[in-house]
Design a protein around this motif. Structure first.
Motif, mmCIF file in Angstrom:
data_model
loop_
_atom_site.group_PDB
_atom_site.id
_atom_site.type_symbol
_atom_site.label_atom_id
_atom_site.label_comp_id
_atom_site.label_asym_id
_atom_site.label_seq_id
_atom_site.Cartn_x
_atom_site.Cartn_y
_atom_site.Cartn_z
ATOM 1 N N GLY A 26 14.735 5.464 -5.810
ATOM 2 C CA GLY A 26 15.110 4.913 -7.108
ATOM 3 C C GLY A 26 14.081 3.997 -7.732
ATOM 4 N N TYR A 27 13.370 3.255 -6.887
ATOM 5 C CA TYR A 27 12.574 2.173 -7.455
ATOM 6 C C TYR A 27 11.098 2.171 -7.075
ATOM 7 N N ASP A 28 10.673 3.011 -6.142
ATOM 8 C CA ASP A 28 9.260 2.967 -5.760
ATOM 9 C C ASP A 28 8.396 3.411 -6.945
ATOM 10 N N LYS A 29 7.269 2.701 -7.128
ATOM 11 C CA LYS A 29 6.408 3.005 -8.274
ATOM 12 C C LYS A 29 5.632 4.296 -8.067
ATOM 13 N N SER A 30 5.435 4.674 -6.815
ATOM 14 C CA SER A 30 4.620 5.849 -6.528
ATOM 15 C C SER A 30 5.458 7.129 -6.508
ATOM 16 N N VAL A 31 5.022 8.111 -7.276
ATOM 17 C CA VAL A 31 5.712 9.412 -7.300
ATOM 18 C C VAL A 31 5.703 10.030 -5.905
ATOM 19 N N ASN A 32 4.562 9.906 -5.197
ATOM 20 C CA ASN A 32 4.457 10.504 -3.865
ATOM 21 C C ASN A 32 5.475 9.924 -2.895
ATOM 22 N N VAL A 33 5.657 8.607 -2.970
ATOM 23 C CA VAL A 33 6.635 7.971 -2.068
ATOM 24 C C VAL A 33 8.038 8.442 -2.437
ATOM 25 N N ARG A 34 8.310 8.523 -3.735
ATOM 26 C CA ARG A 34 9.649 8.969 -4.161
ATOM 27 C C ARG A 34 9.916 10.393 -3.670
ATOM 28 N N LEU A 35 8.893 11.256 -3.802
ATOM 29 C CA LEU A 35 9.068 12.651 -3.358
ATOM 30 C C LEU A 35 9.313 12.709 -1.851
ATOM 31 N N ALA A 36 8.511 11.940 -1.096
ATOM 32 C CA ALA A 36 8.655 11.953 0.371
ATOM 33 C C ALA A 36 10.031 11.431 0.778
ATOM 34 N N ALA A 37 10.499 10.383 0.061
ATOM 35 C CA ALA A 37 11.798 9.801 0.408
ATOM 36 C C ALA A 37 12.937 10.789 0.114
ATOM 37 N N ILE A 38 12.792 11.565 -0.954
ATOM 38 C CA ILE A 38 13.828 12.580 -1.268
ATOM 39 C C ILE A 38 13.922 13.579 -0.115
ATOM 40 N N SER A 86 0.825 -1.205 0.000
ATOM 41 C CA SER A 86 0.000 0.000 0.000
ATOM 42 C C SER A 86 0.865 1.263 0.000
ATOM 43 N N VAL A 87 0.504 2.202 -0.887
ATOM 44 C CA VAL A 87 1.264 3.455 -0.990
ATOM 45 C C VAL A 87 1.198 4.220 0.332
ATOM 46 N N SER A 88 0.000 4.266 0.947
ATOM 47 C CA SER A 88 -0.128 5.042 2.186
ATOM 48 C C SER A 88 0.742 4.443 3.292
ATOM 49 N N GLU A 89 0.881 3.116 3.307
ATOM 50 C CA GLU A 89 1.746 2.482 4.317
ATOM 51 C C GLU A 89 3.209 2.855 4.067
ATOM 52 N N ARG A 90 3.597 2.864 2.783
ATOM 53 C CA ARG A 90 4.993 3.210 2.483
ATOM 54 C C ARG A 90 5.270 4.666 2.834
ATOM 55 N N LEU A 91 4.252 5.523 2.614
ATOM 56 C CA LEU A 91 4.419 6.932 3.006
ATOM 57 C C LEU A 91 4.555 7.041 4.529
#
Lengths: 259, 190
Positions: free
Chosen positions: A174-186, A144-149
């Motif tokens: 680098g590899y998460d499919k969700s743009v939101n997760v990638r942005l949060a991780a940055i 789930s995207v919300s869980e990863r966030l």
């Protein structure tokens, strides 16, 4: 090249690892030898078919069992000072009661001193940190995207540089499919950009990223670091036709401002 | 630079050896799926494959002090995996998974085959069957090489032979697989 030599080189041929000279000789022989041609074609078909065999996924139970085992091993590996102390006491059953009381008093003083020195508090801190690390890593691997966030948000609880959490966040960028997760991780990785492996990974991902939103976020995060490789990547981006106009313009503006 | 280069398997395992057991979690994340597929093709059943993966990581902790890192983490792990599989078969009194129990291959997408199977699906199914009929040594060699579980020099280290010998053995294994595959294909189409 003869048929026997061909058979020695087939494996390298199938993996496209023949050097240029061998590849030429190999092809020349194959062109003139129907038997080798047929055999190699058969082997190639099988070899390609093997690569198409789908990789199976284990059940989620395997992961749960592994982490449960790891945790129990860690608990078992921890020294148990109190239990050991009592066991040692049992070795001397004939110790006079007065002496035993003295030993107890001395032990009390030692324990008190240990607490005062903060060792137990440090141990507690370490355990809390380890727990928060496990929660973060577990959340970052959820479907789930919300869980990863949530996992990314949880990573902020780690006040120190925690390698496993950092690597999980780098993986997310680098590899998460969700743009939101990638942005949060940055965002979560910004405080660690002074670490060379983190910086290098971000620069690599910038070159591969296709989402303009994430590109801009990475550019902004990396721009302040002023690394040579960062600037080089940005310069390449500023002329890359595959990068959309607005991102290219953003990069050019930043590069001009930096001059 | 790739993320996976940040901390190599070797570095992580050396830390585990020195008492930082939590790092085993990262090695598990990197390798458990490959190990699972290795066992699935060489031990047959999903549940057995999962048990064996778990056992490999239990042994990694148990025998972590033996890790030297000289020939790399991969050969060390797969050497352990082969031992775990042998011990399992010995304990259960079973022969290694082979053509005799090919029907026991249990894959997640196993389902009643529809009459109108696509040709590619059918080919994959036939190839799986052919692979299961290959002697276990050849089968594991092909799995390790084709699924890139180990590099050629690592396979050589694992099997204690030269890289040239590994190439020859893989060539022979592909040849035999190809022969069995053709045989099965002909039987099915006959």
């Amino acid at each position: 090249m003869n048929c026997e030599e061909i058979s020695e080189l087939v494996y390298d041929y199938l993996n496209e690892r023949l050097d240029a000279d061998c590849a030429v000789s190999f092809t020349v022989h194959m062109d003139g030898c129907a038997e080798c041609r047929e055999q190699v074609s058969d082997l190639q078909h099988t070899w390609t078919g093997l690569a198409d065999l789908p990789q199976e996924e284990p059940s989620s139970e395997l992961k749960a069992r592994f982490y449960s085992m790891l945790e129990s091993q860690q608990v078992a590996a921890k020294p148990r000072p109190l239990a050991t102390w009592f066991q040692n006491l049992a070795v001397f059953p004939l110790i006079p009661q007065g002496l035993a009381a003295g030993v107890l008093l001395f032990a009390g003083i030692l324990i008190g001193a240990q607490i005062e020195s903060g060792e137990n508090v440090d141990e507690l801190r370490r355990e809390v940190r380890s727990l928060s690390q496990r929660v973060t890593l577990s959340l970052l691997q959820q479907d789930s995207v919300s869980e990863r966030l949530r996992g990314v948000r949880f990573s902020y609880q780690s006040a120190v540089y925690d390698e496993e959490v950092i690597i999980a966040l780098i993986d997310a960028v680098g590899y998460d499919k969700s743009v939101n997760v990638r942005l949060a991780a940055i965002d979560a990785l910004k405080p660690y950009l002074s670490q060379q492996p983190v910086l290098n990974s971000m620069v690599t991902f910038l070159g591969k990223e296709r989402s303009p939103l994430v590109q801009v976020s990475l550019i902004d995060a990396l721009f302040g670091t002023n690394g040579g490789e960062t600037l080089e990547t940005l310069r390449v981006m500023s002329n890359d036709a595959q990068v959309i106009d607005s991102v290219r313009e953003h990069v050019r503006t930043l590069l001009e401002e930096s001059v | 630079m790739n993320v996976t280069d940040v901390f190599s398997d070797n570095e992580l395992m050396l830390r585990v050896r020195d008492g930082d057991n939590v790092r085993l979690g990262m090695l598990f994340e990197r390798h458990h799926k490959k190990l699972f597929n290795f066992f699935l093709h060489t031990a047959g059943k999903r549940q057995v494959a999962e048990d064996l993966v778990q056992e490999v990581f239990v042994r990694m902790l148990k025998y972590k002090h033996t890790y030297r890192g000289e020939s790399g983490f991969g050969p060390w792990m797969y050497r352990m995996a082969r031992n775990v599989r042998s011990d399992q078969f010995r304990k259960r009194g079973n022969a290694p998974f082979d053509s005799a129990n090919v029907e026991t291959v249990e894959l997640a997408d196993e389902r009643p085959a529809p009459a109108e199977l696509l040709e590619t699906d059918q080919s994959i199914g036939l190839l799986r069957t052919a692979l299961a009929q290959l002697p276990i040594e050849k089968r594991e060699l092909l799995i390790m090489a084709r699924f890139e579980l180990l590099k050629q020099d690592e396979i050589a280290s694992l099997l204690d032979c030269s890289v040239a010998t590994v190439k020859v053995r893989i060539h022979r294994a592909i040849k035999e697989l190809s022969r069995i595959y053709h045989q099965i294909t002909c039987e099915v189409r006959a």
